[in-house]
Write a protein that holds these residues in place. Structure first.
Motif, mmCIF file in Angstrom:
data_model
loop_
_atom_site.group_PDB
_atom_site.id
_atom_site.type_symbol
_atom_site.label_atom_id
_atom_site.label_comp_id
_atom_site.label_asym_id
_atom_site.label_seq_id
_atom_site.Cartn_x
_atom_site.Cartn_y
_atom_site.Cartn_z
ATOM 1 N N GLU A 168 9.085 -2.021 -6.972
ATOM 2 C CA GLU A 168 7.746 -2.492 -6.727
ATOM 3 C C GLU A 168 6.833 -2.020 -6.002
ATOM 4 O O GLU A 168 7.189 -1.198 -5.089
ATOM 5 C CB GLU A 168 8.376 -4.055 -6.363
ATOM 6 C CG GLU A 168 8.962 -4.797 -6.718
ATOM 7 C CD GLU A 168 9.689 -6.068 -6.229
ATOM 8 O OE1 GLU A 168 9.737 -7.053 -6.939
ATOM 9 O OE2 GLU A 168 9.803 -5.848 -4.854
ATOM 10 N N VAL A 169 5.609 -2.091 -6.470
ATOM 11 C CA VAL A 169 4.497 -1.609 -5.607
ATOM 12 C C VAL A 169 4.352 -2.177 -4.168
ATOM 13 O O VAL A 169 4.343 -3.553 -3.873
ATOM 14 C CB VAL A 169 3.101 -1.798 -6.424
ATOM 15 C CG1 VAL A 169 1.906 -1.114 -5.524
ATOM 16 C CG2 VAL A 169 3.147 -1.245 -7.665
ATOM 17 N N ILE A 170 4.183 -1.363 -2.991
ATOM 18 C CA ILE A 170 4.127 -1.742 -1.872
ATOM 19 C C ILE A 170 2.967 -1.075 -1.162
ATOM 20 O O ILE A 170 2.184 -1.792 -0.130
ATOM 21 C CB ILE A 170 5.068 -1.250 -1.018
ATOM 22 C CG1 ILE A 170 5.436 0.057 -0.871
ATOM 23 C CG2 ILE A 170 6.382 -2.050 -1.357
ATOM 24 C CD1 ILE A 170 6.450 0.555 0.031
ATOM 25 N N ARG A 171 1.960 -0.172 -1.691
ATOM 26 C CA ARG A 171 1.042 0.212 -1.156
ATOM 27 C C ARG A 171 0.196 1.038 -2.347
ATOM 28 O O ARG A 171 0.653 1.258 -3.267
ATOM 29 C CB ARG A 171 1.119 1.476 -0.379
ATOM 30 C CG ARG A 171 1.825 0.980 0.956
ATOM 31 C CD ARG A 171 0.702 0.430 1.921
ATOM 32 N NE ARG A 171 0.861 0.681 3.251
ATOM 33 C CZ ARG A 171 0.409 -0.019 4.234
ATOM 34 N NH1 ARG A 171 -0.207 -1.348 3.979
ATOM 35 N NH2 ARG A 171 0.780 0.112 5.516
ATOM 36 N N GLU A 172 -1.235 0.829 -1.951
ATOM 37 C CA GLU A 172 -2.107 1.728 -3.057
ATOM 38 C C GLU A 172 -2.581 2.895 -2.004
ATOM 39 O O GLU A 172 -2.625 2.752 -0.531
ATOM 40 C CB GLU A 172 -3.291 0.908 -3.647
ATOM 41 C CG GLU A 172 -2.990 0.073 -4.608
ATOM 42 C CD GLU A 172 -4.205 -0.536 -5.290
ATOM 43 O OE1 GLU A 172 -5.296 -0.322 -4.907
ATOM 44 O OE2 GLU A 172 -4.077 -1.374 -6.177
ATOM 45 N N THR A 217 -3.914 -6.209 -5.893
ATOM 46 C CA THR A 217 -4.499 -4.985 -4.910
ATOM 47 C C THR A 217 -3.225 -5.160 -3.834
ATOM 48 O O THR A 217 -2.716 -6.186 -3.618
ATOM 49 C CB THR A 217 -5.772 -5.427 -4.572
ATOM 50 O OG1 THR A 217 -5.645 -6.928 -3.874
ATOM 51 C CG2 THR A 217 -7.218 -5.522 -5.569
ATOM 52 N N TYR A 218 -3.287 -4.119 -3.406
ATOM 53 C CA TYR A 218 -2.199 -3.831 -2.314
ATOM 54 C C TYR A 218 -2.921 -3.117 -0.900
ATOM 55 O O TYR A 218 -3.845 -2.551 -1.191
ATOM 56 C CB TYR A 218 -1.029 -2.960 -2.818
ATOM 57 C CG TYR A 218 -0.451 -3.636 -4.055
ATOM 58 C CD1 TYR A 218 0.697 -4.423 -3.685
ATOM 59 C CD2 TYR A 218 -0.640 -3.355 -5.118
ATOM 60 C CE1 TYR A 218 1.244 -4.993 -4.966
ATOM 61 C CE2 TYR A 218 -0.227 -3.847 -6.335
ATOM 62 C CZ TYR A 218 0.720 -4.874 -5.946
ATOM 63 O OH TYR A 218 1.550 -5.436 -7.214
ATOM 64 N N GLN A 267 -0.085 4.700 -6.531
ATOM 65 C CA GLN A 267 0.699 3.818 -5.988
ATOM 66 C C GLN A 267 1.972 4.120 -5.418
ATOM 67 O O GLN A 267 2.538 5.051 -5.753
ATOM 68 C CB GLN A 267 0.867 2.408 -6.927
ATOM 69 C CG GLN A 267 -0.320 1.666 -7.224
ATOM 70 C CD GLN A 267 0.118 0.596 -8.292
ATOM 71 O OE1 GLN A 267 0.739 0.914 -9.223
ATOM 72 N NE2 GLN A 267 -0.729 -0.541 -8.315
#
Length: 294
Positions: free
Chosen positions: A244-248, A3-4, A234
């Motif tokens: 790379e994922v930084i936020r949802e 989770t983000y 995302q």
């Protein structure tokens, strides 16, 4: 799944997007017009018809075409106003040849041409020079591999006569999950089984690693992507050749109400379709409010 931090993304209601029929398809043209196809009924003839709406802010243009005995699911238009309707699947004739699943209409709704783009189409987008970029899901890739048809290449570009202009011969596409044709010089796609975002270039392609998620739509702006699948939306940032994922992200109306629906994205434009309306926004305009505080 990790989770983000959650960021909220307000979308604006598209004034001219009211609908009276059953939604068939949503698309975005190369010049940023939003397209929707709905099935309605001709009140005089009492026959089903397809209404193709081209929308931008409060402007709306509608073209009526007869409802063919084919399940269209994809829409786009050429820069000269011709409309393209495509069915994801196609059938073969009694002699084994494929029947047409791509139909071109003039702005008045007259059928100009039809041809086959092969079976198992995931998405289609037309660039400003008139090439039809077609991505294929796994059934199209592997079913067509048996006959060495175009779908076996995973990503193919055709001209407006259905003639091949480009075939992917470099990337081992099992399923081309997502496509974003920003222009003829900037074509992005996301594929399985490698989970890579690729930007095609004339000299050297940009190939980026990505999370192992089946993203079906994505918008892009500079080093950022807003990508979605059925479960999550995302915000991804590129560092070198890695996303790379930084936020949802969750979508809201401008009044702050939660929004859910079917997403369509192209370039940095995001369109969300609910049961009765369309909402839209651009990643570039909202990006700064989505980023984590430094």
């Amino acid at each position: 799944m990790l989770t983000y931090p959650l960021a909220q993304f307000p979308l604006r209601r598209l004034t001219a997007s009211y609908r009276a029929g059953r939604l068939i398809a949503t698309g975005i043209s190369a010049d940023g017009h939003i397209l929707i196809v709905e099935e309605t009924t001709d009140e005089l003839e009492k026959e089903p018809i397809l209404s193709i709406h081209q929308l931008k802010d409060e402007w709306r243009k509608t073209t009526i075409v007869p409802k063919e005995e084919i399940d269209f699911s994809l829409i786009d238009c050429f820069s000269d106003g011709r409309l393209l309707l495509v069915a994801s699947r196609c059938d073969d004739d009694v002699d084994g040849t494929w029947l047409p699943n791509a139909f071109i209409y003039d702005p008045q709704g007259n059928l100009l041409d039809s041809f086959c783009l092969d079976d198992g189409i995931q998405n289609i987008q037309i660039d400003e020079q008139g090439w039809i970029w077609v991505s294929y899901f796994d059934e199209g890739v592997y079913a067509d591999a048996v006959t060495s048809s175009n779908g076996a290449f995973g990503l193919v570009a055709f001209n407006d006569k259905g003639e091949v202009q480009y075939k992917n011969r470099q990337y081992p596409i099992d399923d081309c999950y997502a496509l974003n044709v920003c222009s003829s010089q900037e074509v992005w796609f996301f594929y399985y089984s490698d989970y890579r975002f690729v930007r095609l270039e004339q000299t050297e392609d940009l190939v980026c690693e990505a999370p192992a998620i089946a993203y079906s739509q994505f918008a892009r702006h500079e080093d950022y992507l807003l990508a979605s699948n059925t479960d999550v939306i995302q915000l991804l940032k590129r560092t070198g050749t890695v996303y790379e994922v930084i936020r949802e992200v969750s979508f809201l109306t401008e009044q702050g109400d939660s929004l859910t629906g079917d997403l369509t994205m192209r370039n940095d434009l995001i369109v969300l379709s609910t049961g009765k309306q369309l909402y839209f926004g651009t990643l570039g305009r909202r990006l700064s409010s989505l980023l984590p505080n430094e």
